[in-house]
Design a protein around this motif. Structure first.
Motif, PDB file in Angstrom:
ATOM      1  N   THR A 235       0.833  -1.202   0.000  1.00 23.75           N
ATOM      2  CA  THR A 235       0.000   0.000   0.000  1.00 23.75           C
ATOM      3  C   THR A 235       0.866   1.250   0.000  1.00 23.75           C
ATOM      4  O   THR A 235       2.040   1.212   0.402  1.00 23.75           O
ATOM      5  CB  THR A 235      -0.920   0.036   1.242  1.00 23.75           C
ATOM      6  OG1 THR A 235      -0.112  -0.011   2.426  1.00 23.75           O
ATOM      7  CG2 THR A 235      -1.874  -1.147   1.235  1.00 23.75           C
ATOM      8  N   ARG A 236       0.270   2.347  -0.412  1.00 24.00           N
ATOM      9  CA  ARG A 236       0.993   3.623  -0.429  1.00 24.00           C
ATOM     10  C   ARG A 236       1.260   4.077   1.014  1.00 24.00           C
ATOM     11  O   ARG A 236       0.576   3.645   1.958  1.00 24.00           O
ATOM     12  CB  ARG A 236       0.166   4.699  -1.139  1.00 24.00           C
ATOM     13  CG  ARG A 236      -0.149   4.352  -2.585  1.00 24.00           C
ATOM     14  CD  ARG A 236      -0.914   5.485  -3.231  1.00 24.00           C
ATOM     15  NE  ARG A 236      -0.016   6.520  -3.736  1.00 24.00           N
ATOM     16  CZ  ARG A 236      -0.392   7.759  -4.029  1.00 24.00           C
ATOM     17  NH1 ARG A 236      -1.654   8.137  -3.824  1.00 24.00           N
ATOM     18  NH2 ARG A 236       0.459   8.636  -4.514  1.00 24.00           N
ATOM     19  N   PRO A 237       2.250   4.940   1.195  1.00 23.97           N
ATOM     20  CA  PRO A 237       2.547   5.447   2.545  1.00 23.97           C
ATOM     21  C   PRO A 237       1.308   6.089   3.194  1.00 23.97           C
ATOM     22  O   PRO A 237       0.526   6.767   2.518  1.00 23.97           O
ATOM     23  CB  PRO A 237       3.651   6.483   2.304  1.00 23.97           C
ATOM     24  CG  PRO A 237       4.283   6.074   1.017  1.00 23.97           C
ATOM     25  CD  PRO A 237       3.187   5.480   0.185  1.00 23.97           C
ATOM     26  N   MET A 238       1.143   5.848   4.497  1.00 21.31           N
ATOM     27  CA  MET A 238      -0.001   6.414   5.230  1.00 21.31           C
ATOM     28  C   MET A 238       0.244   7.889   5.529  1.00 21.31           C
ATOM     29  O   MET A 238       1.372   8.317   5.753  1.00 21.31           O
ATOM     30  CB  MET A 238      -0.223   5.644   6.535  1.00 21.31           C
ATOM     31  CG  MET A 238      -0.633   4.196   6.335  1.00 21.31           C
ATOM     32  SD  MET A 238      -0.935   3.344   7.909  1.00 21.31           S
ATOM     33  CE  MET A 238      -2.317   4.298   8.542  1.00 21.31           C
ATOM     34  N   ILE A 239      -0.849   8.645   5.546  1.00 22.10           N
ATOM     35  CA  ILE A 239      -0.746  10.080   5.859  1.00 22.10           C
ATOM     36  C   ILE A 239      -0.375  10.242   7.330  1.00 22.10           C
ATOM     37  O   ILE A 239      -1.025   9.651   8.202  1.00 22.10           O
ATOM     38  CB  ILE A 239      -2.078  10.793   5.574  1.00 22.10           C
ATOM     39  CG1 ILE A 239      -2.455  10.647   4.096  1.00 22.10           C
ATOM     40  CG2 ILE A 239      -1.999  12.263   5.958  1.00 22.10           C
ATOM     41  CD1 ILE A 239      -3.812  11.239   3.763  1.00 22.10           C
ATOM     42  N   PRO A 240       0.649  11.012   7.664  1.00 22.08           N
ATOM     43  CA  PRO A 240       1.018  11.233   9.074  1.00 22.08           C
ATOM     44  C   PRO A 240      -0.134  11.865   9.843  1.00 22.08           C
ATOM     45  O   PRO A 240      -0.890  12.675   9.285  1.00 22.08           O
ATOM     46  CB  PRO A 240       2.217  12.189   8.988  1.00 22.08           C
ATOM     47  CG  PRO A 240       2.737  12.030   7.597  1.00 22.08           C
ATOM     48  CD  PRO A 240       1.545  11.724   6.745  1.00 22.08           C
ATOM     49  N   PRO A 241      -0.296  11.514  11.122  1.00 23.12           N
ATOM     50  CA  PRO A 241      -1.397  12.077  11.923  1.00 23.12           C
ATOM     51  C   PRO A 241      -1.429  13.607  11.924  1.00 23.12           C
ATOM     52  O   PRO A 241      -2.503  14.205  11.948  1.00 23.12           O
ATOM     53  CB  PRO A 241      -1.120  11.539  13.330  1.00 23.12           C
ATOM     54  CG  PRO A 241      -0.349  10.268  13.100  1.00 23.12           C
ATOM     55  CD  PRO A 241       0.484  10.528  11.886  1.00 23.12           C
ATOM     56  N   ILE A 242      -0.258  14.246  11.873  1.00 24.30           N
ATOM     57  CA  ILE A 242      -0.223  15.712  11.945  1.00 24.30           C
ATOM     58  C   ILE A 242      -0.863  16.355  10.717  1.00 24.30           C
ATOM     59  O   ILE A 242      -1.296  17.510  10.753  1.00 24.30           O
ATOM     60  CB  ILE A 242       1.233  16.215  12.112  1.00 24.30           C
ATOM     61  CG1 ILE A 242       1.238  17.689  12.544  1.00 24.30           C
ATOM     62  CG2 ILE A 242       2.025  16.020  10.831  1.00 24.30           C
ATOM     63  CD1 ILE A 242       2.598  18.208  12.902  1.00 24.30           C
ATOM     64  N   LEU A 243      -0.964  15.600   9.608  1.00 24.59           N
ATOM     65  CA  LEU A 243      -1.548  16.140   8.386  1.00 24.59           C
ATOM     66  C   LEU A 243      -3.047  15.834   8.267  1.00 24.59           C
ATOM     67  O   LEU A 243      -3.717  16.334   7.378  1.00 24.59           O
ATOM     68  CB  LEU A 243      -0.831  15.573   7.154  1.00 24.59           C
ATOM     69  CG  LEU A 243       0.663  15.873   7.043  1.00 24.59           C
ATOM     70  CD1 LEU A 243       1.230  15.254   5.775  1.00 24.59           C
ATOM     71  CD2 LEU A 243       0.921  17.369   7.061  1.00 24.59           C
TER      72      LEU A 243
END
Length: 348
Positions: free
Chosen positions: A225-233
């Motif tokens: 899977t593609r990289p997960m969006i960081p929580p800060i974003l």
């Protein structure tokens, strides 16, 4: 001067004096000296007073409520008892049974703001405000039934403001971290997309060995899977259930003339409740109140207006009646219910 006299009393007289001190002053007294602190903290009456605090609707004890959130040993029973001597909302001063545990304040339903009193997962709060658990050890941490640690967003933000110097400095720090995270995330996504496209191209050309050799930097293979969006974003979101967990409805405590304590529940005006039943758009007012305030409210808000003339169909609300007619109907219905209750009581 009075305080200096109090400190030089013999121990026996200090003990006698202690039991005549106003109960609401006991926590203040605990800061006077080690002796007074030992007396206050060792007073077994706190347990009895704490056990008087219940949810007036369900009848469940505050002890069980706090035990379920794993805060029974982190929030002082003395603090909760002192909160229950008052019923006033810390914002608008209106009576309320609700204690907002993360801030240890009484806050009514109208003032419980979804943003100001948001509750979020501790892990997300630490990431958002760039803190560690040691830095928030003094704030109230609840634990939901699903084992999620919850904190007041405002409380964590205040810790961060103190750490970074000001709210403006905190915002600058946050935006800098967010920009760096965005840049790093976009670089990871670009690398992933490039490697995936190259792998697919090689597979299409029949070069399976070359396709297997394609990987990401510091990775043995391309993730599925593609990289997960960081929580800060991610946009912050507080599930309503989290905030509901943080509110503890309680009765309140009253100090009698002999310095003993009794527990009471706030009451609602039955006429107001009937009006809200008749008209769903009617906002229940004024909500829960102390029992001693009920007679004045009933007279001023209802019985004093019982003879108001009908305002006609032009002033009709969603129920099809004007406010004056609805008020009279609600009074009649309340009196009928009183008669039925009295008849049932006499029959038993």
């Amino acid at each position: 001067m009075a305080l200096s006299y109090l400190t030089v009393l013999p121990p026996e007289l200090k003990l006698v004096t202690y039991y005549h001190i106003e109960l609401t002053d006991l926590l203040t007294l605990s800061h006077v000296s080690r002796l007074w602190r030992a007396l206050v903290l060792g007073d077994r009456r706190w347990n009895a007073w704490f056990d008087m605090i219940i949810d007036p609707v369900s009848g469940h004890k505050a002890r069980d409520f706090m035990l379920g959130l794993h805060v029974l040993n982190t929030i002082s029973k003395r603090t909760v008892v002192n909160l229950c001597f008052s019923t006033e909302c810390s914002i608008c001063s209106k009576d309320t049974p609700n204690i907002f545990l993360p801030l240890l304040k009484r806050i009514c339903d109208d003032c419980l703001d979804p943003e100001e009193h948001a509750v979020m997962a501790l892990s997300a709060a630490l990431t958002t405000f760039d803190l560690n658990e040691k830095e928030v050890k003094d704030i109230v941490i609840l634990q939901s039934p699903k084992q999620v640690k919850l904190v007041s967003t405002l409380a964590v933000k205040n810790v961060a403001i103190e750490k970074f110097g000001s709210e403006a400095e905190l915002e600058t720090h946050f935006q800098t971290r967010k920009a760096r995270s965005q840049q790093a995330y976009e670089a990871r996504v670009a690398e992933y997309d490039a490697a995936t496209n190259e792998r697919n191209r090689l597979i299409a050309n029949g070069d399976l060995a070359g396709a297997d050799a394609v990987t990401l930097k510091n990775k043995k293979k391309i993730p599925k899977t593609r990289p997960m969006i960081p929580p800060i974003l991610k946009p912050s979101y507080t599930p309503p259930s989290y905030q509901a967990l943080a509110v503890m409805p309680t009765n309140f405590l009253v100090i009698k003339a002999d310095n003993t304590i009794v527990a009471h529940a706030l009451v609602r005006c039955e006429i107001c409740v009937i009006i809200s039943e008749l008209c769903s758009t009617f906002k229940l007012y004024p909500g829960p109140m102390r029992p001693e305030a009920l007679p004045d409210h009933e007279y001023e808000a209802h019985y004093a207006r019982e003879d108001d003339s009908c305002q006609g169909s032009a002033a009709a609300n969603a129920s099809g009646m004007c406010d004056a007619c609805m008020n009279r109907l609600a009074i009649d219905m309340k009196e009928e219910r009183d008669e039925l209750r009295a008849a049932a009581a006499s029959a038993t």
